[in-house]
Design an enzyme around this catalytic site. Structure first.
Site, PDB file in Angstrom:
ATOM      1  N   GLY A 242       0.832  -1.205   0.000  1.00  0.00           N
ATOM      2  CA  GLY A 242       0.000   0.000   0.000  1.00  0.00           C
ATOM      3  C   GLY A 242       0.864   1.251   0.000  1.00  0.00           C
ATOM      4  O   GLY A 242       2.010   1.221  -0.459  1.00  0.00           O
ATOM      5  N   SER A 243       0.315   2.315   0.541  1.00  0.00           N
ATOM      6  CA  SER A 243       1.004   3.606   0.490  1.00  0.00           C
ATOM      7  C   SER A 243       2.171   3.656   1.481  1.00  0.00           C
ATOM      8  O   SER A 243       2.220   2.883   2.450  1.00  0.00           O
ATOM      9  CB  SER A 243       0.008   4.710   0.821  1.00  0.00           C
ATOM     10  OG  SER A 243      -0.552   4.455   2.098  1.00  0.00           O
ATOM     11  N   GLY A 247       2.791   2.134   5.361  1.00  0.00           N
ATOM     12  CA  GLY A 247       4.017   1.426   5.757  1.00  0.00           C
ATOM     13  C   GLY A 247       4.664   2.073   6.974  1.00  0.00           C
ATOM     14  O   GLY A 247       5.168   1.374   7.866  1.00  0.00           O
ATOM     15  N   GLU A 264       5.729  -3.555   0.637  1.00  0.00           N
ATOM     16  CA  GLU A 264       5.680  -3.210  -0.792  1.00  0.00           C
ATOM     17  C   GLU A 264       4.897  -1.910  -0.875  1.00  0.00           C
ATOM     18  O   GLU A 264       3.665  -1.919  -0.964  1.00  0.00           O
ATOM     19  CB  GLU A 264       4.959  -4.310  -1.585  1.00  0.00           C
ATOM     20  CG  GLU A 264       5.663  -5.657  -1.568  1.00  0.00           C
ATOM     21  CD  GLU A 264       6.837  -5.736  -2.540  1.00  0.00           C
ATOM     22  OE1 GLU A 264       7.068  -4.764  -3.290  1.00  0.00           O
ATOM     23  OE2 GLU A 264       7.516  -6.761  -2.543  1.00  0.00           O
ATOM     24  N   CYS A 298       1.566   0.716  -8.892  1.00  0.00           N
ATOM     25  CA  CYS A 298       2.696   1.163  -8.075  1.00  0.00           C
ATOM     26  C   CYS A 298       3.888   1.415  -8.984  1.00  0.00           C
ATOM     27  O   CYS A 298       4.760   2.219  -8.665  1.00  0.00           O
ATOM     28  CB  CYS A 298       3.023   0.130  -7.013  1.00  0.00           C
ATOM     29  SG  CYS A 298       3.186  -1.520  -7.681  1.00  0.00           S
TER      30      CYS A 298
HETATM   31  P1  NAD Z   1      -3.519   2.347   1.249  1.00  0.00           P
HETATM   32  O1  NAD Z   1      -2.201   2.503   1.916  1.00  0.00           O
HETATM   33  O2  NAD Z   1      -4.536   3.387   1.463  1.00  0.00           O
HETATM   34  O3  NAD Z   1      -4.191   0.967   1.728  1.00  0.00           O
HETATM   35  C1  NAD Z   1      -3.571  -0.265   1.520  1.00  0.00           C
HETATM   36  C2  NAD Z   1      -4.077  -1.285   2.531  1.00  0.00           C
HETATM   37  O4  NAD Z   1      -3.566  -0.951   3.817  1.00  0.00           O
HETATM   38  C3  NAD Z   1      -5.602  -1.325   2.686  1.00  0.00           C
HETATM   39  O5  NAD Z   1      -6.004  -2.669   2.825  1.00  0.00           O
HETATM   40  C4  NAD Z   1      -5.843  -0.534   3.961  1.00  0.00           C
HETATM   41  O6  NAD Z   1      -7.027  -0.891   4.639  1.00  0.00           O
HETATM   42  C5  NAD Z   1      -4.627  -0.920   4.784  1.00  0.00           C
HETATM   43  N1  NAD Z   1      -4.206   0.049   5.796  1.00  0.00           N
HETATM   44  C6  NAD Z   1      -4.124   1.392   5.679  1.00  0.00           C
HETATM   45  N2  NAD Z   1      -3.614   1.929   6.800  1.00  0.00           N
HETATM   46  C7  NAD Z   1      -3.358   0.900   7.644  1.00  0.00           C
HETATM   47  C8  NAD Z   1      -2.813   0.810   8.960  1.00  0.00           C
HETATM   48  N3  NAD Z   1      -2.452   1.891   9.646  1.00  0.00           N
HETATM   49  N4  NAD Z   1      -2.672  -0.414   9.520  1.00  0.00           N
HETATM   50  C9  NAD Z   1      -3.035  -1.527   8.827  1.00  0.00           C
HETATM   51  N5  NAD Z   1      -3.578  -1.497   7.601  1.00  0.00           N
HETATM   52  C10 NAD Z   1      -3.720  -0.296   7.009  1.00  0.00           C
HETATM   53  O7  NAD Z   1      -3.231   2.140  -0.329  1.00  0.00           O
HETATM   54  P2  NAD Z   1      -4.236   2.083  -1.562  1.00  0.00           P
HETATM   55  O8  NAD Z   1      -4.793   3.440  -1.825  1.00  0.00           O
HETATM   56  O9  NAD Z   1      -5.173   0.947  -1.410  1.00  0.00           O
HETATM   57  O10 NAD Z   1      -3.235   1.679  -2.743  1.00  0.00           O
HETATM   58  C11 NAD Z   1      -2.401   2.573  -3.417  1.00  0.00           C
HETATM   59  C12 NAD Z   1      -1.002   2.596  -2.835  1.00  0.00           C
HETATM   60  O11 NAD Z   1      -0.465   1.277  -2.776  1.00  0.00           O
HETATM   61  C13 NAD Z   1      -0.038   3.382  -3.706  1.00  0.00           C
HETATM   62  O12 NAD Z   1       0.826   4.117  -2.878  1.00  0.00           O
HETATM   63  C14 NAD Z   1       0.721   2.309  -4.464  1.00  0.00           C
HETATM   64  O13 NAD Z   1       1.982   2.705  -4.952  1.00  0.00           O
HETATM   65  C15 NAD Z   1       0.828   1.250  -3.410  1.00  0.00           C
HETATM   66  N6  NAD Z   1       1.056  -0.072  -3.993  1.00  0.00           N
HETATM   67  C16 NAD Z   1       2.308  -0.607  -3.887  1.00  0.00           C
HETATM   68  C17 NAD Z   1       2.589  -1.836  -4.485  1.00  0.00           C
HETATM   69  C18 NAD Z   1       3.960  -2.437  -4.414  1.00  0.00           C
HETATM   70  O14 NAD Z   1       4.079  -3.625  -4.716  1.00  0.00           O
HETATM   71  N7  NAD Z   1       5.001  -1.709  -4.055  1.00  0.00           N
HETATM   72  C19 NAD Z   1       1.570  -2.534  -5.152  1.00  0.00           C
HETATM   73  C20 NAD Z   1       0.299  -1.965  -5.218  1.00  0.00           C
HETATM   74  C21 NAD Z   1       0.060  -0.724  -4.628  1.00  0.00           C
END
Ligand code: NAD
Length: 510
Positions: A242-243, A247, A264, A298
């Site tokens: 995720g973002s 992380g 990731e 991503c």
């Molecule tokens: P996001 O960070 O908003 O959410 C991702 C996941 O994390 C969701 O399931 C969310 O519920 C969970 N989450 C959020 N905050 C959390 C916390 N504090 N504790 C536990 N879980 C939590 O991301 P998004 O908007 O769904 O996706 C887009 C982002 O993901 C972009 O930044 C993109 O670059 C990244 N991404 C990275 C990869 C990679 O492999 N590097 C792949 C796909 C997406």
């Protein structure tokens, strides 16, 4: 840019329901109060259950129990489960792709590509199930054997993002399972139906091969459900996609309980285009990487660093290609650009464009919303190309939308410095026919990313190579190469068959 007609909410729901049933989802069992919506029209989809704290706790317990049986199943027999899963994914490729399109908005060919990636990782994992190698090292003591063995970890928690709503889970799950682990998955709140469809196919595979039912679970919850996995000591490895923001919240909490972590996170991917580049190939590579998936990968290309001698010519060609992109209904064959996931994403894009203009950027094409009359709550945008005078803060941040910033360079060292001058380190590329430049880009002093390509765009990685990035992208590696090691723990074993007890380093004691 041309805009295509949209389906109705009813069309999407009927396709979705048919596809979910085909994947084996029990609609009555998953139905609940949590609203879901389709980015295609903004219309409501089937509402799903919300799992509370005690239900998530029970899932982790079941996964922990199942682990105690699964770890003792020989790895090649564990591979048989993943082999069956791949067969079911192949059989239901179109069904699962339809769910991905309806819920994440991917164009059909990319949604099919996502399921193909799931099949590919299963193939890789089945082979891997016979190759969980450890090394044997020469012992310094006579009559001794020194070796390394690999063992499963336990429960693997997977947190995933909306934009690869099924493949990222499968990268983790296929390897985690053959390595002897069990999995609890918290998908994005924007992709729960996709998760339930993908998981239903795994459930069928589990039944078909007679594996323990508690091996895999889907948590339907918002962020708090993810936080429960983060904090639960029974979750031996947390793999979070995720973002960067997410992380940064997750990493210290998992580290604080000495859990294992695989991150990731966001990227801000750049490509350098050198004077010797084949511009036909470059234009195609750039347009797919920057505008494909509506800039919501991503690995999407966000920064183009072009030699000043070819910048005008290349930019004109990219702008011309952007003007031919068809935007709209991702279920239509001719569409290349589907919707953004939601309003927040659209607003983030507009804010970034505003800032880029304030920094002296020139928006050469795109940026506007289209099809708003046809669907007020759906957010289709024209992918944008912005010529920037410098790599300002807005360029250094990841905006998860189709904006390509173009900057120029005069010498290759300067290009590499610009390229590496961002906090993220996921994917990168150089377009050149100068072998020395290509080699420099791939060398230690070149790209600082986890993925570095030559004459290929930044997106569209193959399953065989390790996938992941450096710096704020988090340092994790998934899928191929030796990523399987992240799902196991090594033990060093010394076996003494000498009948004596010589101590290491020649130490004498009793
Ligand atoms: P996001 O960070 O908003 O959410 C991702 C996941 O994390 C969701 O399931 C969310 O519920 C969970 N989450 C959020 N905050 C959390 C916390 N504090 N504790 C536990 N879980 C939590 O991301 P998004 O908007 O769904 O996706 C887009 C982002 O993901 C972009 O930044 C993109 O670059 C990244 N991404 C990275 C990869 C990679 O492999 N590097 C792949 C796909 C997406």
């Amino acid at each position: 840019m041309t805009a295509q007609n949209l389906p109705t909410g009813e069309d999407i729901n009927s396709l979705l329901e048919k596809s979910l049933l085909a994947c084996g989802v029990d609609l009555d069992a998953v139905r609940g109060d949590y609203p879901t919506r389709s980015p295609l029209t903004g219309s409501p989809l089937l509402s799903v259950r919300s799992d509370d704290h005690s239900q998530i706790d029970a899932m982790i317990s079941e996964a922990q129990q199942a682990f105690l049986t699964w770890r003792d199943v020989p790895a090649p027999a564990r591979g048989a489960l993943v082999k069956r899963w791949a067969e079911l994914l192949t059989e239901h490729k179109a069904d699962l792709a339809n769910v991905i399109t309806a819920q994440a908005g991917k164009i059909t060919s990319e949604a099919l590509g996502e399921v193909q990636e799931m099949i590919d990782i299963c193939d890789l994992a089945v082979g891997q199930s016979r190759q969980l190698f450890g090394k044997t090292m020469p012992s310094e003591r006579p009559g001794h054997r020194l070796m390394e063995t690999w063992h499963p970890l336990g429960v693997v928690g997977v947190i995933s993002a909306f934009n690869f709503p099924a493949a990222v889970w499968s990268w983790n799950t296929a390897l985690a399972l053959v390595c002897g682990n069990t999995v609890v998955w918290k998908p994005s709140e924007n992709a729960q139906l996709t998760a339930l469809a993908a998981d239903a196919l795994l459930a069928r595979a589990v039944r078909d091969v007679g594996a323990p039912a508690g091996l895999h679970h889907v948590v339907c919850a918002e962020r708090a459900g993810g936080e429960q996995l983060v904090d639960d000591e029974r979750v031996a490895l947390l793999s979070a996609t995720g973002s960067v923001r997410m992380g940064k919240e997750v990493a210290p909490r998992v580290a604080g309980r000495f859990g294992r972590l695989l991150l990731e996170l966001g990227g801000n991917n750049g490509a350098i285009v050198a004077p010797s580049a084949d511009l036909d190939l470059t234009v195609r590579g750039v347009v797919f990487a920057a505008a494909g998936t509506a800039g919501q990968r991503c690995t999407s290309l966000r920064r183009l660093i072009v030699h000043e001698s070819i910048a005008d010519q290349l930019v004109d060609r990219i702008v011309a290609a952007y003007r031919t992109l068809s935007i709209g209904n991702p279920l239509d064959d001719g569409t290349l650009v589907g919707p953004l996931i939601n309003q927040a994403s659209f607003e983030g894009m507009q804010k970034a464009l505003e800032q880029a203009r304030a920094d002296g950027g020139d928006v050469l094409v795109g940026g506007s919303r289209v099809l708003a009359d046809a669907a007020e709550e759906a957010y289709y945008v024209e992918p944008a190309v912005v010529r920037m005078p410098a790599q300002t803060e807005v360029v250094r941040a990841e905006t998860f939308a189709p904006i390509l910033y173009v900057m120029t360079y005069s010498d290759f060292d300067e290009a590499i410095e610009l390229h590496n001058g961002v906090p993220q380190g996921l994917s990168s590329a150089v377009f050149t026919n100068d072998q020395a430049e290509a080699e420099r880009f791939l060398s230690s002093g070149g790209s600082d990313c986890g993925i570095a390509n030559v004459n290929i765009g930044t997106s569209g990685a193959e399953i065989g190579g390790g996938f992941g990035g450096e710096k704020e992208t988090g340092g994790g590696r998934e899928s191929g190469s030796d990523s399987w090691r992240a799902y196991m723990r090594p033990a060093t074993n010394t076996v003494n068959y000498s009948g004596e007890l010589p101590l290491a380093q020649g130490v004498k004691f009793v």
